[in-house]
Design a protein around this motif. Structure first.
Motif, PDB file in Angstrom:
ATOM      1  N   ILE A   1      80.151  71.445 -39.157  1.00 45.88           N
ATOM      2  CA  ILE A   1      80.137  70.567 -40.334  1.00 45.88           C
ATOM      3  C   ILE A   1      81.525  70.012 -40.625  1.00 45.88           C
ATOM      4  N   HIS A   2      82.519  70.890 -40.723  1.00 48.07           N
ATOM      5  CA  HIS A   2      83.863  70.425 -41.065  1.00 48.07           C
ATOM      6  C   HIS A   2      84.580  69.829 -39.859  1.00 48.07           C
ATOM      7  N   GLY A   3      84.325  70.344 -38.668  1.00 44.73           N
ATOM      8  CA  GLY A   3      85.038  69.871 -37.495  1.00 44.73           C
ATOM      9  C   GLY A   3      86.490  70.293 -37.471  1.00 44.73           C
ATOM     10  N   GLN A   4      86.822  71.359 -38.187  1.00 48.30           N
ATOM     11  CA  GLN A   4      88.193  71.872 -38.171  1.00 48.30           C
ATOM     12  C   GLN A   4      88.460  72.539 -36.829  1.00 48.30           C
ATOM     13  N   VAL A   5      89.737  72.524 -36.389  1.00 42.13           N
ATOM     14  CA  VAL A   5      90.052  72.904 -35.015  1.00 42.13           C
ATOM     15  C   VAL A   5      90.301  74.401 -34.841  1.00 42.13           C
ATOM     16  N   GLU A   6      90.009  75.210 -35.853  1.00 42.03           N
ATOM     17  CA  GLU A   6      90.175  76.657 -35.698  1.00 42.03           C
ATOM     18  C   GLU A   6      89.432  77.225 -34.488  1.00 42.03           C
ATOM     19  N   PRO A   7      88.178  76.808 -34.202  1.00 44.47           N
ATOM     20  CA  PRO A   7      87.512  77.361 -33.015  1.00 44.47           C
ATOM     21  C   PRO A   7      88.247  77.079 -31.717  1.00 44.47           C
ATOM     22  N   VAL A   8      88.955  75.940 -31.636  1.00 52.02           N
ATOM     23  CA  VAL A   8      89.688  75.626 -30.411  1.00 52.02           C
ATOM     24  C   VAL A   8      90.851  76.603 -30.238  1.00 52.02           C
ATOM     25  N   ALA A   9      91.607  76.831 -31.329  1.00 49.59           N
ATOM     26  CA  ALA A   9      92.697  77.811 -31.265  1.00 49.59           C
ATOM     27  C   ALA A   9      92.165  79.194 -30.945  1.00 49.59           C
ATOM     28  N   LEU A  10      91.029  79.546 -31.535  1.00 47.19           N
ATOM     29  CA  LEU A  10      90.462  80.877 -31.322  1.00 47.19           C
ATOM     30  C   LEU A  10      89.941  81.067 -29.908  1.00 47.19           C
TER      31      LEU A  10
ATOM     32  N   ALA B   1      82.997  80.276 -49.021  1.00 41.33           N
ATOM     33  CA  ALA B   1      83.205  79.020 -48.297  1.00 41.33           C
ATOM     34  C   ALA B   1      81.969  78.131 -48.356  1.00 41.33           C
ATOM     35  N   ALA B   2      80.788  78.711 -48.223  1.00 36.50           N
ATOM     36  CA  ALA B   2      79.557  77.918 -48.232  1.00 36.50           C
ATOM     37  C   ALA B   2      79.343  77.238 -49.577  1.00 36.50           C
ATOM     38  N   TYR B   3      79.703  77.892 -50.665  1.00 35.36           N
ATOM     39  CA  TYR B   3      79.582  77.271 -51.991  1.00 35.36           C
ATOM     40  C   TYR B   3      80.454  76.016 -52.053  1.00 35.36           C
ATOM     41  N   GLY B   4      81.669  76.106 -51.491  1.00 33.78           N
ATOM     42  CA  GLY B   4      82.542  74.938 -51.480  1.00 33.78           C
ATOM     43  C   GLY B   4      82.050  73.846 -50.554  1.00 33.78           C
ATOM     44  N   TYR B   5      81.591  74.220 -49.379  1.00 37.53           N
ATOM     45  CA  TYR B   5      81.144  73.228 -48.402  1.00 37.53           C
ATOM     46  C   TYR B   5      79.830  72.558 -48.806  1.00 37.53           C
ATOM     47  N   ILE B   6      78.874  73.343 -49.289  1.00 33.02           N
ATOM     48  CA  ILE B   6      77.511  72.840 -49.461  1.00 33.02           C
ATOM     49  C   ILE B   6      77.263  72.314 -50.872  1.00 33.02           C
ATOM     50  N   TYR B   7      77.563  73.129 -51.891  1.00 31.67           N
ATOM     51  CA  TYR B   7      77.208  72.738 -53.258  1.00 31.67           C
ATOM     52  C   TYR B   7      78.253  71.825 -53.901  1.00 31.67           C
TER      53      TYR B   7
ATOM     54  N   MET C   1      77.423  66.971 -49.938  1.00 30.53           N
ATOM     55  CA  MET C   1      76.880  67.100 -48.582  1.00 30.53           C
ATOM     56  C   MET C   1      75.399  66.736 -48.566  1.00 30.53           C
ATOM     57  N   ASP C   2      75.000  65.950 -47.555  1.00 37.78           N
ATOM     58  CA  ASP C   2      73.579  65.705 -47.330  1.00 37.78           C
ATOM     59  C   ASP C   2      72.964  66.930 -46.655  1.00 37.78           C
ATOM     60  N   TYR C   3      71.662  67.057 -46.724  1.00 35.85           N
ATOM     61  CA  TYR C   3      70.932  68.151 -46.084  1.00 35.85           C
ATOM     62  C   TYR C   3      71.430  69.521 -46.573  1.00 35.85           C
ATOM     63  N   ALA C   4      71.807  69.597 -47.842  1.00 35.96           N
ATOM     64  CA  ALA C   4      72.376  70.848 -48.357  1.00 35.96           C
ATOM     65  C   ALA C   4      71.353  71.987 -48.306  1.00 35.96           C
ATOM     66  N   VAL C   5      70.119  71.710 -48.721  1.00 37.44           N
ATOM     67  CA  VAL C   5      69.091  72.752 -48.727  1.00 37.44           C
ATOM     68  C   VAL C   5      68.780  73.194 -47.300  1.00 37.44           C
ATOM     69  N   PHE C   6      68.673  72.230 -46.405  1.00 35.83           N
ATOM     70  CA  PHE C   6      68.385  72.556 -45.009  1.00 35.83           C
ATOM     71  C   PHE C   6      69.512  73.391 -44.406  1.00 35.83           C
ATOM     72  N   THR C   7      70.758  72.957 -44.633  1.00 34.32           N
ATOM     73  CA  THR C   7      71.907  73.687 -44.092  1.00 34.32           C
ATOM     74  C   THR C   7      71.969  75.091 -44.666  1.00 34.32           C
ATOM     75  N   GLY C   8      71.777  75.217 -45.984  1.00 30.54           N
ATOM     76  CA  GLY C   8      71.802  76.542 -46.612  1.00 30.54           C
ATOM     77  C   GLY C   8      70.722  77.451 -46.064  1.00 30.54           C
ATOM     78  N   ALA C   9      69.527  76.889 -45.819  1.00 33.46           N
ATOM     79  CA  ALA C   9      68.429  77.703 -45.287  1.00 33.46           C
ATOM     80  C   ALA C   9      68.761  78.217 -43.891  1.00 33.46           C
ATOM     81  N   ILE C  10      69.351  77.363 -43.059  1.00 34.19           N
ATOM     82  CA  ILE C  10      69.747  77.785 -41.704  1.00 34.19           C
ATOM     83  C   ILE C  10      70.749  78.928 -41.781  1.00 34.19           C
ATOM     84  N   LEU C  11      71.728  78.812 -42.670  1.00 34.76           N
ATOM     85  CA  LEU C  11      72.748  79.852 -42.791  1.00 34.76           C
ATOM     86  C   LEU C  11      72.154  81.165 -43.279  1.00 34.76           C
ATOM     87  N   VAL C  12      71.264  81.101 -44.249  1.00 36.86           N
ATOM     88  CA  VAL C  12      70.648  82.313 -44.797  1.00 36.86           C
ATOM     89  C   VAL C  12      69.790  83.001 -43.730  1.00 36.86           C
ATOM     90  N   ILE C  13      68.999  82.220 -42.997  1.00 34.88           N
ATOM     91  CA  ILE C  13      68.175  82.804 -41.938  1.00 34.88           C
ATOM     92  C   ILE C  13      69.063  83.464 -40.886  1.00 34.88           C
TER      93      ILE C  13
END
Length: 459
Positions: free
Chosen positions: A150-159, A395-401, A1-13
């Motif tokens: 990031i993933h664009g998976q459709v779970e939010p639509v079902a939810l 999940a974040a370890y799989g997606y980001i790192y 993933m590009d912007y891994a550090v930036f994405t991780g920082a946003i999630l941690v904050i």
């Protein structure tokens, strides 16, 4: 993933702010929670869309389904088995692509918008004075951000449709509303217990008779049931897993006739999208049986999560026996959850069903872990935050790192998948064990009728 550090920082904050809000009991206005949710989702969607790395299924499964609709072809058959659901979401993909929106944005726009709408729905689901706090915490939920932006998976639509069905089915009033019949029986029990003698008061007997009578339905109840059923049907059109939401959603409806209407409409909506394939997707009538077969065809891939990675060495594997055992475990445990939480709030029953599914399922993608998040955040349990943080970190370890390059994924996947077994007891403990039964109403002390005043002679 590009912007891994930036994405991780946003999630941690975001996690830090959600925890501070819990600790300090912040209750920001709902509009502020929605604004924060929009900002972080749009920001992460932009960085993900501009990056060189794109999720495999996002490109190879979702995009072909949308392009097939754009060409007037059946998205299930034209995507070479990449799309295993009804064509409802590919219709939206096709419209966005027709407007000329690049796929990297169009595919994520669907899920980001749905996840933003979920923020106020979580507040509605929670109810009470902390509703805006729960909305703020969902707005910053790291797993929701990863899945939607990031993933664009459709779970939010079902939810978004499933949670909306719960909110509509519950109707106005307190989130803890009790059905009419249950309320009448409860009042009957109170009257009997308050009576200090063996005779049953006439009023309590009348209440019991009234409680056992069928409740006459009114038009408002049936309209509410139909609308809730429409929403739940749309959830099933997005993905098949919202079938686990149906028991709780039906229990929120006020009586049997409303539940029948709700269930009927729930089933009619997917059927509508199926039979209209020849009109909207260019599917021939002879192809519909093949579409149904592809939708029902789920390969028994295990080894990603929970107990199955250990027999497979942490690698994906086609294991029909393990998939069959896991499927039977799901059915048994879901039935047990329905029985154990049958007297609980329907949201708690649904939360129990979704969490026990995660514990025993033989196959799971990281996006599945989003299923229970709106319900757990709306009605947190004692181990809610360990479950939220643990699953989000995994999940974040799989997606980001692990997505830095293919070699890193191959090298780390076996350890990552097997490590997920640590989360199973956490999810089990996060089930609403303390809310299996509604609290018993407090009984007032029986009042003894005052008799005639005694007269004493002083003579």
């Amino acid at each position: 993933m590009d912007y891994a550090v930036f994405t991780g920082a946003i999630l941690v904050i975001g996690v830090a702010l959600a925890l501070i809000a819990q600790w300090r009991d912040w209750r920001p206005p709902l509009i502020a929670a929605i604004g924060v949710g929009i900002a972080v989702r749009v920001l992460l969607m932009y960085t993900a869309a501009e990056g060189a790395w794109q999720p495999v299924d996002f490109v190879n499964s979702f995009k072909p389904a949308g392009e097939a609709v754009l060409r007037g072809e059946d998205p299930v058959l034209a995507s070479n088995g990449g799309w295993h659901f009804l064509p409802t979401i590919p219709y939206v993909y096709g419209i966005l692509l027709w407007f000329g929106i690049p796929w990297e944005y169009a595919g994520r726009l669907v899920t980001v918008v749905a996840d933003i709408v979920l923020i106020p729905l979580v507040a509605k689901l929670a109810g009470g004075p902390k509703a805006s706090l729960r909305a703020f915490q969902y707005a910053l939920n790291p797993l929701a951000l990863l899945v939607a932006s990031i993933h664009g998976q459709v779970e939010p639509v079902a939810l978004v449709f499933g949670v909306a069905a719960f909110v509509v089915a519950r109707g106005p009033g307190s989130p803890e509303r009790v059905g009419v019949t249950d309320s009448a029986v409860a009042r009957f029990r109170l009257d009997v217990l308050r009576d200090g003698r063996n005779a049953v008061p006439r009023r309590a007997l009348g209440m019991l008779v009234q409680a056992l009578k069928p409740i006459p339905s009114d038009r408002a109840d049936l309209k509410r049931a139909a609308l809730a059923g429409l929403l739940m049907g749309l959830a099933l059109c997005a993905k098949s897993w919202p079938i686990w939401l149906i028991p709780g959603f039906l229990l929120f409806l006020p009586h049997l006739r409303a539940r029948i209407v709700g269930l009927f409409v729930t089933g009619a909506v997917p059927l509508f999208f199926l039979v209209t394939l020849p009109i909207f997707a260019g599917t021939s009538l002879s192809q519909i049986p093949e579409v149904i077969r592809v939708i029902q065809d789920i390969r028994p891939i295990v080894g990603e999560w929970g107990w199955t990675p250990w027999p497979t060495g942490g690698h994906w594997s086609l294991e029909p026996l393990m998939a069959k055992i896991g499927t039977y475990l799901i059915y048994i445990c879901v039935v047990a959850a329905v029985v154990i939480w049958r007297r609980a709030d329907p949201i708690d029953m649904t939360l129990a069903i979704l969490l026990i599914f995660m514990v025993v399922t033989p196959r799971l993608g990281a996006q599945y872990l989003l299923w229970f998040m709106p319900f757990l955040i709306a009605r947190p349990t004692r181990f809610a935050w360990p479950a939220i943080l643990g699953t989000s970190l995994w999940a974040a370890y799989g997606y980001i790192y692990m997505t830095q390059d293919p070699a890193t994924w191959v090298m780390l996947h076996s350890y990552w998948s097997r490590a997920s077994i640590v989360l199973l007891p956490v999810l089990f403990l996060a089930m609403p064990w303390a809310r299996r039964n509604p609290p018993e109403p407090e009984l007032a002390e029986p009042v003894t009728p005052a008799g005639p005043a005694s007269v004493t002679s002083t003579a």
